[in-house]
Design a protein around this motif. Structure first.
Motif, PDB file in Angstrom:
ATOM      1  N   ALA A   1       0.818  -1.213   0.000  1.00  0.00           N
ATOM      2  CA  ALA A   1       0.000   0.000   0.000  1.00  0.00           C
ATOM      3  C   ALA A   1       0.852   1.263   0.000  1.00  0.00           C
ATOM      4  O   ALA A   1       0.472   2.282  -0.588  1.00  0.00           O
ATOM      5  CB  ALA A   1      -0.942  -0.004   1.201  1.00  0.00           C
ATOM      6  N   SER A   2       2.006   1.231   0.656  1.00  0.00           N
ATOM      7  CA  SER A   2       2.820   2.432   0.805  1.00  0.00           C
ATOM      8  C   SER A   2       3.418   2.903  -0.513  1.00  0.00           C
ATOM      9  O   SER A   2       3.641   4.098  -0.720  1.00  0.00           O
ATOM     10  CB  SER A   2       3.940   2.191   1.822  1.00  0.00           C
ATOM     11  OG  SER A   2       4.769   1.118   1.397  1.00  0.00           O
ATOM     12  N   THR A   3       3.695   1.953  -1.416  1.00  0.00           N
ATOM     13  CA  THR A   3       4.346   2.306  -2.681  1.00  0.00           C
ATOM     14  C   THR A   3       3.501   1.984  -3.904  1.00  0.00           C
ATOM     15  O   THR A   3       3.763   2.502  -4.992  1.00  0.00           O
ATOM     16  CB  THR A   3       5.684   1.558  -2.829  1.00  0.00           C
ATOM     17  OG1 THR A   3       5.422   0.139  -2.881  1.00  0.00           O
ATOM     18  CG2 THR A   3       6.603   1.862  -1.655  1.00  0.00           C
ATOM     19  N   GLY A   4       2.516   1.114  -3.733  1.00  0.00           N
ATOM     20  CA  GLY A   4       1.727   0.667  -4.871  1.00  0.00           C
ATOM     21  C   GLY A   4       2.402  -0.413  -5.692  1.00  0.00           C
ATOM     22  O   GLY A   4       1.833  -0.914  -6.667  1.00  0.00           O
ATOM     23  N   GLU A   5       3.621  -0.794  -5.313  1.00  0.00           N
ATOM     24  CA  GLU A   5       4.329  -1.841  -6.052  1.00  0.00           C
ATOM     25  C   GLU A   5       3.607  -3.174  -5.920  1.00  0.00           C
ATOM     26  O   GLU A   5       3.066  -3.503  -4.864  1.00  0.00           O
ATOM     27  CB  GLU A   5       5.765  -1.987  -5.546  1.00  0.00           C
ATOM     28  CG  GLU A   5       6.689  -0.872  -5.982  1.00  0.00           C
ATOM     29  CD  GLU A   5       8.129  -1.143  -5.577  1.00  0.00           C
ATOM     30  OE1 GLU A   5       9.018  -0.720  -6.314  1.00  0.00           O
ATOM     31  OE2 GLU A   5       8.349  -1.779  -4.529  1.00  0.00           O
ATOM     32  N   GLN A   6       3.646  -3.942  -6.999  1.00  0.00           N
ATOM     33  CA  GLN A   6       3.034  -5.258  -7.013  1.00  0.00           C
ATOM     34  C   GLN A   6       4.057  -6.292  -7.463  1.00  0.00           C
ATOM     35  O   GLN A   6       4.872  -6.033  -8.363  1.00  0.00           O
ATOM     36  CB  GLN A   6       1.822  -5.294  -7.943  1.00  0.00           C
ATOM     37  CG  GLN A   6       0.675  -4.400  -7.472  1.00  0.00           C
ATOM     38  CD  GLN A   6      -0.521  -4.502  -8.380  1.00  0.00           C
ATOM     39  OE1 GLN A   6      -0.435  -4.237  -9.571  1.00  0.00           O
ATOM     40  NE2 GLN A   6      -1.659  -4.901  -7.827  1.00  0.00           N
ATOM     41  N   TYR A   7       4.003  -7.456  -6.838  1.00  0.00           N
ATOM     42  CA  TYR A   7       4.911  -8.546  -7.178  1.00  0.00           C
ATOM     43  C   TYR A   7       4.118  -9.839  -7.358  1.00  0.00           C
ATOM     44  O   TYR A   7       3.173 -10.109  -6.600  1.00  0.00           O
ATOM     45  CB  TYR A   7       5.948  -8.765  -6.072  1.00  0.00           C
ATOM     46  CG  TYR A   7       6.999  -7.681  -5.982  1.00  0.00           C
ATOM     47  CD1 TYR A   7       8.204  -7.803  -6.676  1.00  0.00           C
ATOM     48  CD2 TYR A   7       6.785  -6.537  -5.217  1.00  0.00           C
ATOM     49  CE1 TYR A   7       9.169  -6.808  -6.598  1.00  0.00           C
ATOM     50  CE2 TYR A   7       7.742  -5.543  -5.137  1.00  0.00           C
ATOM     51  CZ  TYR A   7       8.937  -5.683  -5.827  1.00  0.00           C
ATOM     52  OH  TYR A   7       9.889  -4.694  -5.753  1.00  0.00           O
ATOM     53  N   LEU A   8       4.516 -10.611  -8.337  1.00  0.00           N
ATOM     54  CA  LEU A   8       4.031 -11.980  -8.474  1.00  0.00           C
ATOM     55  C   LEU A   8       4.991 -12.864  -7.687  1.00  0.00           C
ATOM     56  O   LEU A   8       6.195 -12.873  -7.961  1.00  0.00           O
ATOM     57  CB  LEU A   8       4.014 -12.384  -9.949  1.00  0.00           C
ATOM     58  CG  LEU A   8       3.653 -13.834 -10.260  1.00  0.00           C
ATOM     59  CD1 LEU A   8       2.249 -14.182  -9.785  1.00  0.00           C
ATOM     60  CD2 LEU A   8       3.798 -14.105 -11.761  1.00  0.00           C
ATOM     61  N   GLU A   9       4.468 -13.577  -6.706  1.00  0.00           N
ATOM     62  CA  GLU A   9       5.307 -14.370  -5.808  1.00  0.00           C
ATOM     63  C   GLU A   9       4.922 -15.849  -5.880  1.00  0.00           C
ATOM     64  O   GLU A   9       3.736 -16.187  -5.943  1.00  0.00           O
ATOM     65  CB  GLU A   9       5.161 -13.881  -4.365  1.00  0.00           C
ATOM     66  CG  GLU A   9       5.573 -12.427  -4.185  1.00  0.00           C
ATOM     67  CD  GLU A   9       5.546 -11.969  -2.744  1.00  0.00           C
ATOM     68  OE1 GLU A   9       6.171 -10.940  -2.440  1.00  0.00           O
ATOM     69  OE2 GLU A   9       4.891 -12.640  -1.902  1.00  0.00           O
ATOM     70  N   VAL A  10       5.930 -16.676  -5.842  1.00  0.00           N
ATOM     71  CA  VAL A  10       5.734 -18.122  -5.781  1.00  0.00           C
ATOM     72  C   VAL A  10       6.475 -18.639  -4.558  1.00  0.00           C
ATOM     73  O   VAL A  10       7.688 -18.461  -4.436  1.00  0.00           O
ATOM     74  CB  VAL A  10       6.265 -18.834  -7.042  1.00  0.00           C
ATOM     75  CG1 VAL A  10       5.955 -20.331  -6.975  1.00  0.00           C
ATOM     76  CG2 VAL A  10       5.664 -18.227  -8.313  1.00  0.00           C
ATOM     77  N   LYS A  11       5.733 -19.253  -3.653  1.00  0.00           N
ATOM     78  CA  LYS A  11       6.329 -19.854  -2.464  1.00  0.00           C
ATOM     79  C   LYS A  11       6.207 -21.366  -2.580  1.00  0.00           C
ATOM     80  O   LYS A  11       5.134 -21.885  -2.905  1.00  0.00           O
ATOM     81  CB  LYS A  11       5.619 -19.377  -1.196  1.00  0.00           C
ATOM     82  CG  LYS A  11       5.811 -17.913  -0.892  1.00  0.00           C
ATOM     83  CD  LYS A  11       5.078 -17.496   0.377  1.00  0.00           C
ATOM     84  CE  LYS A  11       5.721 -18.069   1.626  1.00  0.00           C
ATOM     85  NZ  LYS A  11       5.070 -17.576   2.864  1.00  0.00           N
ATOM     86  N   THR A  12       7.301 -22.054  -2.321  1.00  0.00           N
ATOM     87  CA  THR A  12       7.296 -23.513  -2.342  1.00  0.00           C
ATOM     88  C   THR A  12       7.869 -24.045  -1.039  1.00  0.00           C
ATOM     89  O   THR A  12       8.615 -23.359  -0.346  1.00  0.00           O
ATOM     90  CB  THR A  12       8.113 -24.064  -3.525  1.00  0.00           C
ATOM     91  OG1 THR A  12       9.441 -23.518  -3.490  1.00  0.00           O
ATOM     92  CG2 THR A  12       7.452 -23.715  -4.847  1.00  0.00           C
ATOM     93  N   ARG A  13       7.508 -25.244  -0.725  1.00  0.00           N
ATOM     94  CA  ARG A  13       8.007 -25.927   0.477  1.00  0.00           C
ATOM     95  C   ARG A  13       8.694 -27.195   0.019  1.00  0.00           C
ATOM     96  O   ARG A  13       8.121 -27.993  -0.731  1.00  0.00           O
ATOM     97  CB  ARG A  13       6.824 -26.264   1.397  1.00  0.00           C
ATOM     98  CG  ARG A  13       7.200 -26.905   2.717  1.00  0.00           C
ATOM     99  CD  ARG A  13       7.586 -25.869   3.747  1.00  0.00           C
ATOM    100  NE  ARG A  13       7.716 -26.468   5.058  1.00  0.00           N
ATOM    101  CZ  ARG A  13       6.753 -26.504   5.967  1.00  0.00           C
ATOM    102  NH1 ARG A  13       5.562 -25.972   5.667  1.00  0.00           N
ATOM    103  NH2 ARG A  13       6.942 -27.041   7.146  1.00  0.00           N
ATOM    104  N   ASP A  14       9.938 -27.390   0.447  1.00  0.00           N
ATOM    105  CA  ASP A  14      10.653 -28.581   0.013  1.00  0.00           C
ATOM    106  C   ASP A  14      10.529 -29.705   1.030  1.00  0.00           C
ATOM    107  O   ASP A  14       9.883 -29.563   2.069  1.00  0.00           O
ATOM    108  CB  ASP A  14      12.121 -28.254  -0.288  1.00  0.00           C
ATOM    109  CG  ASP A  14      12.920 -27.849   0.951  1.00  0.00           C
ATOM    110  OD1 ASP A  14      12.530 -28.207   2.079  1.00  0.00           O
ATOM    111  OD2 ASP A  14      13.964 -27.173   0.783  1.00  0.00           O
ATOM    112  N   GLY A  15      11.143 -30.821   0.715  1.00  0.00           N
ATOM    113  CA  GLY A  15      11.033 -32.003   1.565  1.00  0.00           C
ATOM    114  C   GLY A  15      11.699 -31.864   2.907  1.00  0.00           C
ATOM    115  O   GLY A  15      11.475 -32.680   3.807  1.00  0.00           O
TER     116      GLY A  15
END
Length: 249
Positions: free
Chosen positions: A95-109
């Motif tokens: 909200a402070s900057t308006g920047e947007q990111y596409l994020e991918v979070k993964t969990r490994d073994g």
């Protein structure tokens, strides 16, 4: 929103660049806790050495995340059933900057969470380039999507970030958490979501929380939000948290 604790004002500030150099933690172990606002206020009296992230004079900032999932909710069920390899895809807006990111979070073994992201224009469906970014990351973890990604949940909250210099780690305090989808909304009133982002060993912040009687909890904003707004969904591993702590079922 008004913060329930004033002790943050007494902490030294750290800027974003310095924090990222010292504790980027894009690969980390996440440990989550749920505290009432009174408990969060009490925490400040016991806090050890740490700094608070400050950006443009502000020590907290608004976040919103649009989560994407397949029609069969592949990400939701992989996480809820605690599959060793699981993922989340979201578009995060600051909200402070308006920047947007596409994020991918993964969990490994090994139980490590890994996050990659790139600047995004907020558009959905994803462009071919953005979809390729997601697919490349997921395939590197042996994950193949079962269908096209579509928006399913929006979360929003106010976040304060702490730097833990003794651990080279960070902790986040999220207040005013709200979940929304298709015109429905659920809020976590009087609850703070506290998360440490460190290594395989608990941080000093985790040990402090434990000493004060707080235990790690099964908490996922995406998982809890989806289960709360879709009663037809099985709440999976979040059922006890939703019933005993959040009183959402």
């Amino acid at each position: 929103m008004e913060r329930p604790m004033t002790w943050l004002d007494d902490l030294p500030a750290i800027d974003l660049s310095t924090l990222n150099d010292a504790a980027a933690r894009q690969s980390r172990v996440d440990r989550k806790y749920l505290l009432t606002l009174d408990e969060l206020t009490e925490l400040g009296a016991h806090l050890g050495d740490c700094s608070v992230l400050e950006i443009a004079g502000q020590r907290s900032g608004g976040y919103s995340s649009l989560y994407l999932d397949t029609p069969d909710l592949q990400a939701y069920h992989l996480a809820g059933l605690e599959r060793r390899r699981r993922f989340k895809v979201r578009i995060r807006t600051y909200a402070s900057t308006g920047e947007q990111y596409l994020e991918v979070k993964t969990r490994d073994g090994r139980g490590m969470t890994h996050k990659v992201r790139q600047l995004h224009d907020g558009s959905v469906p994803l462009s071919a380039s953005a979809q390729g970014f997601v697919d490349t990351r997921l395939s590197s973890q042996g994950i193949v999507l079962t269908g096209p990604l579509e928006p399913v949940l929006t979360t929003s909250y106010e976040r304060t970030t702490l730097y833990l210099p003794g651990d080279g780690a960070r902790a986040t305090l999220d207040l005013g958490v709200r979940f929304a989808t298709a015109g429905d909304e659920v809020a976590l009133d009087n609850i703070a979501v506290v998360e440490t982002k460190g290594g395989t060993r608990p941080t000093s912040f985790d040990r402090l929380l434990s000493a004060l009687g707080h235990r790690e909890t099964r908490m996922s904003k995406y998982g809890v939000g989806m289960a709360a707004l879709h009663p037809e969904l099985h709440p999976e591993k979040w059922a006890a948290t939703m019933r005993r702590t959040l009183h959402l079922v």
